[in-house]
Design an enzyme around this catalytic site. Structure first.
Site, short mmCIF file in Angstrom:
data_model
loop_
_atom_site.label_atom_id
_atom_site.label_comp_id
_atom_site.label_asym_id
_atom_site.label_seq_id
_atom_site.Cartn_x
_atom_site.Cartn_y
_atom_site.Cartn_z
CE LYS A 149 -3.13 2.69 3.03
NZ LYS A 149 -3.97 2.70 4.24
CG ASP A 164 -5.36 8.03 4.73
OD1 ASP A 164 -6.28 8.66 4.17
OD2 ASP A 164 -5.55 7.03 5.45
CE LYS A 218 -6.31 8.84 8.24
NZ LYS A 218 -6.88 7.75 9.04
CG ASP A 261 -1.79 5.31 4.93
OD1 ASP A 261 -1.62 4.28 5.61
OD2 ASP A 261 -2.89 5.63 4.45
CG ASP A 281 -9.67 7.68 6.96
OD1 ASP A 281 -8.62 7.62 6.27
OD2 ASP A 281 -9.68 7.89 8.19
CD GLU A 336 -6.61 5.34 2.66
OE1 GLU A 336 -7.56 5.40 3.47
OE2 GLU A 336 -5.44 5.14 3.02
NE ARG A 369 -10.75 -1.07 4.08
CZ ARG A 369 -11.29 -1.23 5.28
NH1 ARG A 369 -12.43 -1.90 5.40
NH2 ARG A 369 -10.70 -0.78 6.36
N1 BES Z 1 -4.03 4.63 7.01
C1 BES Z 1 -5.13 4.37 7.87
C2 BES Z 1 -4.81 3.36 8.97
C3 BES Z 1 -3.76 3.73 9.98
C4 BES Z 1 -4.13 4.18 11.23
C5 BES Z 1 -2.41 3.58 9.72
C6 BES Z 1 -3.17 4.48 12.18
C7 BES Z 1 -1.45 3.91 10.65
C8 BES Z 1 -1.84 4.34 11.89
C9 BES Z 1 -6.30 3.81 7.06
O1 BES Z 1 -6.39 4.25 5.76
C10 BES Z 1 -7.55 4.22 7.75
O2 BES Z 1 -7.79 5.38 7.83
N2 BES Z 1 -8.31 3.26 8.23
C11 BES Z 1 -9.53 3.51 8.92
C12 BES Z 1 -10.54 2.52 8.42
C13 BES Z 1 -11.94 2.83 8.85
C14 BES Z 1 -12.43 4.09 8.21
C15 BES Z 1 -12.82 1.65 8.45
C16 BES Z 1 -9.28 3.35 10.40
O3 BES Z 1 -8.49 2.50 10.79
O4 BES Z 1 -9.86 4.12 11.17
ZN ZN Z 2 -4.68 4.85 4.85
MN MN Z 3 -7.46 6.09 5.58
#
Ligand code: BES
Ligand code: ZN
Ligand code: MN
Length: 495
Positions: free
Chosen positions: A263, A268, A275, A286, A345, A347, A349
């Site tokens: 990824k 992000d 966020k 990210d 968010d 994204e 996947r």
């Molecule tokens: N890049 C983030 C996940 C992340 C969080 C990486 C903390 C490193 C540290 C990912 O894209 C994300 O935002 N995931 C969301 C998914 C949710 C919206 C289903 C999350 O984990 O809150």
């Molecule tokens: Zn992300």
């Molecule tokens: Mn995200």
């Protein structure tokens, strides 16, 4: 950094710091007698005073000494010999190297006993000392006028014994150190520099240096490939997306091919599901999955492993611009699966979906993907452990064994069918989030729709890829976590 091996007696090695490993034991280990004599018995006295305990990662500096070639000694504890593992060795040697890298132009020598310590061989110590010397002396303060950490001017490995084996171990350590530092550098650099195309440019340099085949698919090619799930994420940003493919063909035309998929969200913001500042603050990290793949590929190529490995890196920036993709959008992924967007968010996947299906169609046999995919995985396992998810237990066992052998912490989570219900779509086939609970697993179940039934392991590195604070044994910021595991996996794939 100049790195070389010496078989001079330790007492004659010239250095600003001589790093001497000690173990937790009642008597002075045999390998220290000569050094003790040259120093007029001070090592023995420190031992009987209780100052030299040998406890794991405990350190004792001796400054301004005379009688040997080095002007300072740093004793570092390895703990009880029979409990020594590569992870413990790393912790000790990283602590030592971080402690003495606060000044520029330091010349360092690591002492390597010629006998095994517990089950850890001299060659393994040589490799670890070389890697730790390189990784531990490089900081995240890339842009500070006065740096807090300085790569050593010279790193000597004071080891004598079977020359070819020791030299190979040192080369391996150097290659791993270089790879880990490459991954860290890419992740630590600011997102204004490491855009999708900025990353691709670095990848071209790395590929040329390491003799990797490289192909960069630009936005137009991604459109031709119908990678609409990935392209949707890129929509809200003025930075065009791309996919980098690097290939190492060391195994011959008929050997199986391993795919490493990363990824690479270079920033992000969350997109329209923006966020909050605190959550966005570290989101330059990210693209750590992609950086880990590139780091590992560089080492696999430099080590000339007799194996075919392809690295795929999906690079986009997730921003909330006026043309951003929206909640409620239906995306048709490259393999025809329709995806309902519930949260922009989620994204990562969406990016991996199309990159995985591209790799499936390219005829790759086995997959590992790496992604800073979910905060939920960090909640489940903590900041220092990666989550593993699979559709094929024996392939997962191979990945877990590689991680264990290199001392990196990975823990498998279940992939039961009951999780599938959580991502079933109302309007399309699947939803891009599964709600609050089991978030790391529902994300993995989402990815499983794009691997075409091939053996696959997903590694969620959201916790360990980027450290929130300094510890004695590692710098805050990018860590290079999983580079070693991937290299070990490729080595095992060959045999
Ligand atoms: N890049 C983030 C996940 C992340 C969080 C990486 C903390 C490193 C540290 C990912 O894209 C994300 O935002 N995931 C969301 C998914 C949710 C919206 C289903 C999350 O984990 O809150
Ligand atoms: Zn992300
Ligand atoms: Mn995200």
């Amino acid at each position: 950094m100049e790195i070389r091996r010496t078989d001079k007696p330790w007492t004659e090695v010239e250095a600003d710091w001589l790093i001497v490993p000690v173990i937790e034991s009642t008597d002075l280990p045999a390998w220290l007698t000569q050094l003790d004599q040259a120093l007029g018995g001070i090592v023995g006295r420190l031992k009987s005073l209780g100052d030299l305990t040998g406890k794991l990662a405990g350190t004792l500096p001796l400054r301004g000494i005379t009688g040997i070639g080095a002007s300072r000694i740093l004793f570092v504890g390895l703990g009880v010999a029979k409990e020594l593992t590569l992870a413990r060795l790393d912790k000790a040697l990283m602590t030592a190297s971080r402690m003495i890298s606060d000044k520029p132009e330091t010349r360092v020598a690591f002492v390597v006993p010629s006998e095994a310590i517990g089950t850890v061989s001299p060659e393994e110590i040589v490799t670890a000392a070389t890697t730790c010397g390189m990784v531990g002396s490089l900081g995240q303060d890339l842009f500070r006028t006065e740096r807090g950490r300085h790569p050593f001017a010279c790193l000597q490995i004071a080891a004598s014994g079977p020359e070819a084996a020791l030299d190979a171990a040192m080369d391996r350590g150097r290659i791993l150190g270089q790879a880990i530092n490459l991954t860290r550098d890419l992740v630590n650099r600011p997102p204004q520099e490491i855009t999708p195309l900025g990353f691709a440019e670095r990848a071209r340099t790395v590929a040329a240096d390491c003799d990797l085949r490289i192909e960069v698919l630009d936005q137009q090619r991604l459109e031709q490939e119908r990678m609409r799930s990935m392209l949707a994420v890129a929509q809200g940003s003025p930075q065009p997306p791309c996919m980098v493919i690097v290939e190492h063909n060391g195994g011959g035309p008929n050997a199986p091919r391993l795919a490493l998929v990363g990824k690479g969200v270079t920033f992000d913001s969350g997109g329209l599901s923006l966020k909050p500042t605190d959550g966005m603050l570290t989101m330059k990290c990210d693209m750590a999955g992609a950086a880990t793949v590139l780091g590992a590929m560089s080492a696999i190529a430099r080590l000339k492993l007799p194996v075919n490995v392809v690295g795929y890196m999906g690079l986009v920036e997730n921003m909330p611009g006026g043309s951003a993709f929206k909640l409620g959008d239906i995306l048709t992924a490259r393999n025809g699966v329709t995806i309902e967007v519930l949260n922009t968010d989620a994204e990562g996947r969406l990016v991996l979906a199309d990159v995985l299906s591209y790799a499936v169609d390219a005829g790759v046999d086995r997959f590992v993907d790496l992604a800073t995919l979910t905060g939920a995985c960090v909640v489940a396992l903590g900041e220092d452990v990666s989550g593993a998810f699979t559709n094929n237990q024996s392939w997962c066992d191979t990945v877990l064994a590689s991680a264990k052998a290199t001392g990196e912490d990975v823990w498998q989570l279940p992939m039961w069918d009951l999780y599938e219900d959580l991502i079933k779509g109302d309007v399309g086939d699947i939803k891009n989030t599964g709600g609050r609970w089991g978030g790391a697993i529902t994300a993995a179940r989402f990815l499983q729709h794009f691997v075409g039934g091939k053996p696959w392991v997903h590694l969620d590195i959201a916790g360990p890829a980027f450290a929130s604070s300094n510890k004695p044994h590692r710098e805050a910021g990018a860590t290079g976590h999983m580079v070693k595991t991937l290299v070990e996996l490729a080595r095992r794939f060959a045999t």
